[in-house]
Design an enzyme around this catalytic site. Structure first.
Site, mmCIF file in Angstrom:
data_model
loop_
_atom_site.group_PDB
_atom_site.id
_atom_site.type_symbol
_atom_site.label_atom_id
_atom_site.label_comp_id
_atom_site.label_asym_id
_atom_site.label_seq_id
_atom_site.Cartn_x
_atom_site.Cartn_y
_atom_site.Cartn_z
ATOM 1 N N GLY D 127 0.827 -1.210 0.000
ATOM 2 C CA GLY D 127 0.000 0.000 0.000
ATOM 3 C C GLY D 127 0.859 1.257 0.000
ATOM 4 N N SER D 129 1.125 3.625 -3.236
ATOM 5 C CA SER D 129 0.562 4.676 -4.092
ATOM 6 C C SER D 129 -0.770 5.195 -3.553
ATOM 7 C CB SER D 129 0.324 4.141 -5.507
ATOM 8 O OG SER D 129 1.534 3.898 -6.142
ATOM 9 N N GLU D 244 16.779 -5.999 -4.137
ATOM 10 C CA GLU D 244 16.439 -7.135 -4.995
ATOM 11 C C GLU D 244 16.251 -6.721 -6.449
ATOM 12 O OE1 GLU D 244 17.045 -9.870 -4.734
ATOM 13 O OE2 GLU D 244 15.804 -11.077 -6.033
ATOM 14 N N GLU D 374 10.009 7.661 -17.647
ATOM 15 C CA GLU D 374 10.482 9.039 -17.492
ATOM 16 C C GLU D 374 11.299 9.186 -16.204
ATOM 17 O OE1 GLU D 374 7.369 8.219 -18.397
ATOM 18 O OE2 GLU D 374 7.482 8.906 -20.473
#
Lengths: 378, 386, 378, 386
Positions: D127, D129, D244, D374
């Site tokens: 959790g 974003s 990782e 980007e």
């Protein structure tokens, strides 16, 4: 799996870089081309002194028995410095052809002199009608008066004008595209019937068109052993692919470095152009291409050293395909980032595109290797 | 909605085509076809042939010796020149300086220069760029100070195309060093034979000499050679740069080079088979041909339709971006077609099989000169994003 | 040369846009797909009311005799609004096939009802094994008991489940790829031996697989006139190409508009994302693609109206190739500029990629048209 | 310099390959091969099979149930999973949360959670974003206020992959609203069965349900579920995101999809001819295969060589950018190969010829999730331009 240079390789690379920095700075290189000289004799002597010309020659014949892995950093350095020395032509191509295709007597006659740099030889195999076909040979060899005579035309012979000897592929039997029926011959540049039309390639390096008219020729080994000939040609082409992949990756690195310097120093509209996100992103894309080219130059070296193994061919095709494409991307981007100055002959960056374009056209271009890779895989 | 020429336009096209076929010396045609740049004498000779016919300055009014043609007719003239291929009208004289003189020049300047520009009696070049200015044109530093009836010019221009062939240069110079960037600039006509001018060649990456540096050291220019008002030269420059978009897309060039690609691919073989039979090459040519057609129609659409020009006043950037991309891709395709056969550096005098690879290298300039690709994208983004 | 809509075209386009804005806003369209309905009956009625279903029908049969030029703005509006109406299937494809391939009696029987929107027909021509080959027909027609029976499978029949009739191509003679030997037949959806497996395509529109097993069929005209059949199939495909090119250019326009709005309103790291030069440049590249797509949609319309002319085929190939490629670029860019939200089904932008992908695969994809264009030009 | 596995590595690879061949249910293999995502039960079943063998958490130390493998061995495990194809280890449990707990968690947290993570007894989701945060993760607004032994969480998360399959979520929450952006954030483990949590599905453009919105309305979380220190959660997040990198290039995925492309192109015909004989398609496959090899070697080079990691610490962005580009191109190639045959939307349960076109649509997420293209380019530019 290992991606580092060993100590010998690293030491040699460093010595070579010093030599080239000293003798092959871009301004010196410009003066050299302006002088009309085909290469720099002192650099060539320096290469011999460093043992570089001896590197690919077997130890028994005065060399170091090095392979494509050992040559990788050297070829990268040649690419970076836009070298015009006949190293690829003589040490790599003619040298490999002799090593793989010549009998002991012939090797003993030539390789020590090539190791010391005194003899320059050239590899004369490509023909105009073959274009990118690797085994297209129309040049004919015929037995005459107890010897051999060759007739045919060899195109774009690298360093042709510098060569004392040519290693020439010619056909004894069969049609131009047949995999077998060829033999390799030694041709003395001074003999009658041997004419070389010298010219420069678009990257300023010297080459020539070799026209053979009943030219005297000596087989490298038993000319009937066309399997050996085929393997020698393939091995030579493999060594050539590895060498030009390394060279292109070095050229791309140099173009990239110039462009990054430019972004960090050039100002426009009151600020560094390297602050423009669009240019920054282009730089990132170039870095990705550069890293791919570096990786595949390594793959090509490993595959060329193991060219007799069944599964080495795909990596050679992949490398030729991928390095050319990625190195070209880097060079195009580097020119664009420079703007006007990048379009001029007096600035180095455009020369890298010219070099990469020439090397891309040697030993089969991207389309040719894509087709061959597909044939190997699909 | 239709894509046909009117009967009048068709007749005009046929007339132009016939004219070029009859009047263009075949030696010039063949040199250009092979990929060589036109020599100065080619351009001059052809410009004078066109001028005799009244087509030397397609978009100028007739009273100045122009043809006063509409946009479609101008495009036809240009396309047919590319198609032949014939030398293009000398851009600095006809496309750039002529319109500036007509808008900003004195009657005396017009009367003196325009006929000579049209007939290429005087070859002008453009002195805008300077070292360090790049895309930021207005940062120029070449200075002109007034002394009596003369400006005294000091400074340096760079990337001056054909300066070595030219008689005159039109230059932007700074006449007020105190003013803000765009102010304090004047537009001067300078005779290149004036003492104090040195021209140094810049060779391009195709190995040829197209560009120059031009140095000005206390160069005396009569004040009568000022165009427009002192310190208002930026207006002339803006007008010049926004003017004459007929040729910006270079569609005719793309078509001509694609035709040549087909011709060369038919001539070359690979391992005994015609290169033109290669399915991948065929697909690549077809893709570029289709995109060239898309650009051609877009070009017509914007050049001929007021509503489209209003919808996207920055349309020239669309044409420049796509035209640049296609030119570069087509030149890369040509270099791929000639392959190893194109690696030999040859003299510019050779006629068959011209400098295809060098021209490919040179094509990289298309995204740099005349407003870089980055500048064009900035302009478009301003228009569509704000 | 003329690139403007005429008054009728502009007026119709405006009325249609109002209708679609009213009934086909994205949320309504979502509700429609969620409901399981194959299309919106009220919109279809509205299209009939506007005279759109009558547009391509000849005037003598109650229509307006419009061509691809007249349909262009309508198809663009359908693309923009992600329409699922059976307009392409019935009015454009089946309608064109009947107009070009049916005798008077058959036209009189069907076209007035199609003009009024009461009859929906579908074009059932493509077969799985043909892939992008335009004239691959394996479905067999045989004369039996004084009539004709068809056996075969037609794939991806647009709006198949909505059709009362199918216009089906079937082979009377020759091998699957032969240009001649085919005839067009009318098949009643309710007849025995006519089975339609209905499904949705990946852009949510309805389609079906038509399985014909000794299905009764009536020839549209003299079935031996296989030249007429070939021209009718080619004309129908031409109309289809023009229609989907228009549709894709409309879809691309809508995706572009969404993305520009997003750049102008979405904030991140404390500023509008539209201030990022990299995103601005992407937007400019998308605009270039969009303008190319718009132009070639026009070229396709003009070429389709003139499909019998010798030189119209290249523009159809070019358009299908170029519009699909450019519209796809726009859609991909629009998704990327949106980020996460662009990946969701509840936001419109991703649907444009789905639509363009489906339309790209109809009537031959880019590779197929590149090969055909090359055959026409080289 | 060599590209060979050591004899030990080769033996390990053979062992893994044999293990997968023997243990992976063929039904799972076929579903994945056809292009379907693994179902939850597939991932769970396979993770437990791996866990029995000790390979469930390749890079964890053995004392926590990991395999403690070196980078090459981890890569072999991953490549072989792709190659089979087998479900990948559940990334949130094994790749993300596990290492965070080992570095920042209490012994009790480690003892409780790690074995359950490895065995997928608990399915965690991430959790991070929030609506409006996008690439600017630290601008998150979901708040947790302390009340006695609990945090009370209010707010909303979005793009929560597999929340609908998950038992728990590890979330970043704001515990100090006064502090600067990156400060004042804490890392909480939250049981999704806690009252006040609502999960709303988000369907992706492939039509499938991978993502969710998760709403927190006065959700009570015991303070014992805080990982690390209060207000220091950003450290956990940074560690997690930098951790990782074995899988970031997705080479194995590219290879597996290219193999499938070859298989499908051999199965499909066009107008009676095998698609695999088409020279343009062959060239396109070859080009992608060569670039995949370039990525593979680059991946090895960076993952295995200290000097390379030192030369370019931002190397993960190179791998992500190229891996993303190749994944997307290969998925587009697959969609082109199945062509019209791939337009039908089918149910996720179908086994042969899976959702190739939808998966192509979904592949567009590769340049958005896990740091957009980007953002990756910004990172690299910082490293090379400054």
């Amino acid at each position: 799996m290992n991606f580092e240079l060993n100590e010998d390789q690293a030491a040699l690379a460093e010595s070579l870089s010093r030599l080239l920095a000293d003798r092959y700075g871009f301004e010196k290189r410009r003066a050299l081309t302006a002088s009309g000289a085909a290469h720099d004799e002192k650099t060539w002597a320096g290469l011999a002194e460093l043992g570089l010309t001896a590197l690919p020659v077997p130890e028994a014949l005065g060399g170091f028995g090095g392979g494509a892995r050992d040559l990788l950093p050297a070829m990268q350095a040649f690419g970076r410095s836009l070298s015009m020395e006949p190293f690829l032509a003589s040490a790599v191509l003619a040298g490999t052809a002799l090593r793989l295709g010549a009998d002991e007597a012939m090797q003993t006659r030539l390789l020590p002199g090539m190791a010391s740099g005194e003899i320059v030889s050239a590899w004369a195999h490509d023909e105009p009608a073959g274009r990118h076909a690797p085994l297209w040979v129309e040049t004919r060899a015929e037995r005459k008066d107890g010897g051999w005579k060759l007739d045919g035309i060899k195109s774009n012979v690298p360093a042709g004008g510098l060569a004392r000897y040519f290693v020439v592929s010619a056909r004894i039997a069969g049609a131009p595209a047949d995999a077998n029926g060829c033999a390799l011959f030694l041709v003395d540049a001074k003999d009658a019937g041997v004419a070389l039309r010298e010219f420069r390639l678009v990257d300023d390096t010297a080459a020539g068109e070799l026209v053979l008219t009943q030219a005297a020729a000596q087989p490298l080994a038993n000319p009937e052993d066309s399997t050996r000939t085929r393997l020698a040609i393939q091995g030579t082409v493999a060594a050539g692919i590895a060498a030009v992949c390394a060279d292109m990756s070095g050229a791309a690195q140099a173009a990239f470095d110039l462009a990054m310097d430019y972004l960090r120093t050039r100002k426009q509209f009151g600020r560094l152009i390297g602050e423009n996100q669009a240019l920054r992103h282009r730089a990132s894309e170039m870095l990705v291409s550069l890293e791919m080219a570096r990786s595949m130059a390594m793959a090509a070296a490993v595959a060329a050293d193991d060219a007799s193994a069944e599964d080495s061919a795909p990596d050679l095709h992949r490398a030729k395909l991928s390095v050319a494409r990625n190195a070209r991307n880097v060079a195009l981007g580097a020119i664009q980032l420079h703007g006007g100055i990048g379009m001029t002959e007096e600035y180095a960056v455009g020369h890298y595109l010219r070099r990469i374009h020439v090397l891309d056209q040697m030993f089969g271009d991207a389309d040719a290797h894509a087709a061959r890779l597909a044939a190997a895989l699909l | 909605m239709d894509l046909d020429l009117t009967p009048e336009q068709r007749a005009f096209r046929d007339e132009v085509r016939t004219f070029i076929r009859e009047k263009l010396p075949s030696e010039i045609r063949e040199r250009l076809r092979a990929g060589h740049p036109p020599r100065k004498q080619d351009t001059v000779a052809w410009q004078r042939i066109l001028n005799e016919r009244g087509w030397a300055a397609p978009h100028w009014p007739k009273r100045y010796g122009g043809a006063d043609l509409g946009p479609m007719e101008r495009l036809i003239l240009l396309d047919e020149a590319y198609r032949a291929p014939a030398p293009l009208p000398q851009a600095f004289n006809v496309g750039m300086l002529g319109p500036v003189l007509m808008k900003f020049g004195t009657p005396a300047q017009c009367d003196h220069f325009l006929p000579r520009l049209a007939n290429l009696d005087i070859w002008f070049c453009q002195g805008f760029s300077e070292p360090g200015s790049g895309s930021d044109l207005a940062s120029l530093r070449t200075a002109a100070r007034r002394e009596g009836d003369h400006y005294i010019v000091n400074g340096q221009k760079i990337w001056t195309t054909t300066a070595h062939l030219a008689d005159w240069v039109f230059a932007l110079v700074r006449t007020d060093t105190e003013a803000r960037k765009q102010e304090g600039i004047s537009f001067l006509l300078i005779d290149l034979r004036t003492p104090g001018i040195t021209i140094r060649p810049i060779h391009s990456i195709d190995g040829e000499h197209h560009l120059n540096e031009v140095f000005f050291d206390e160069v005396r220019v009569p004040v009568g050679n000022l165009v427009g008002q002192e310190n208002k030269g930026w207006d002339c420059a803006k007008f010049l740069l926004s003017n004459e978009r007929t040729g910006i897309a270079n569609v005719g060039l793309c078509r001509e080079r694609l035709d040549y690609a087909r011709e060369l691919a038919g001539r070359y073989t690979q391992a005994g088979k015609p290169l033109l039979d290669d399915p991948k090459l065929r697909a690549d040519i077809a893709m570029l041909e289709a995109e060239t057609r898309a650009l051609e129609i877009t070009n017509w659409r914007f050049l001929l339709t007021d509503s489209e020009q209003k919808r996207l006043p920055a349309f020239a950037s669309v044409l420049k971006l796509k035209g640049t991309e296609l030119q570069q891709e087509i030149n890369a395709l040509l270099a791929r077609i000639v392959g190893p056969g194109g690696l030999e550096r040859r003299s510019a005098d050779e006629v068959t099989h011209g400098p295809i690879a060098p021209r490919y290298f040179l094509s990289r300039a298309a995204s740099i000169y005349g407003g870089t690709t980055e500048v064009q994208k900035d302009i478009l983004a301003k228009a569509i994003v704000g």
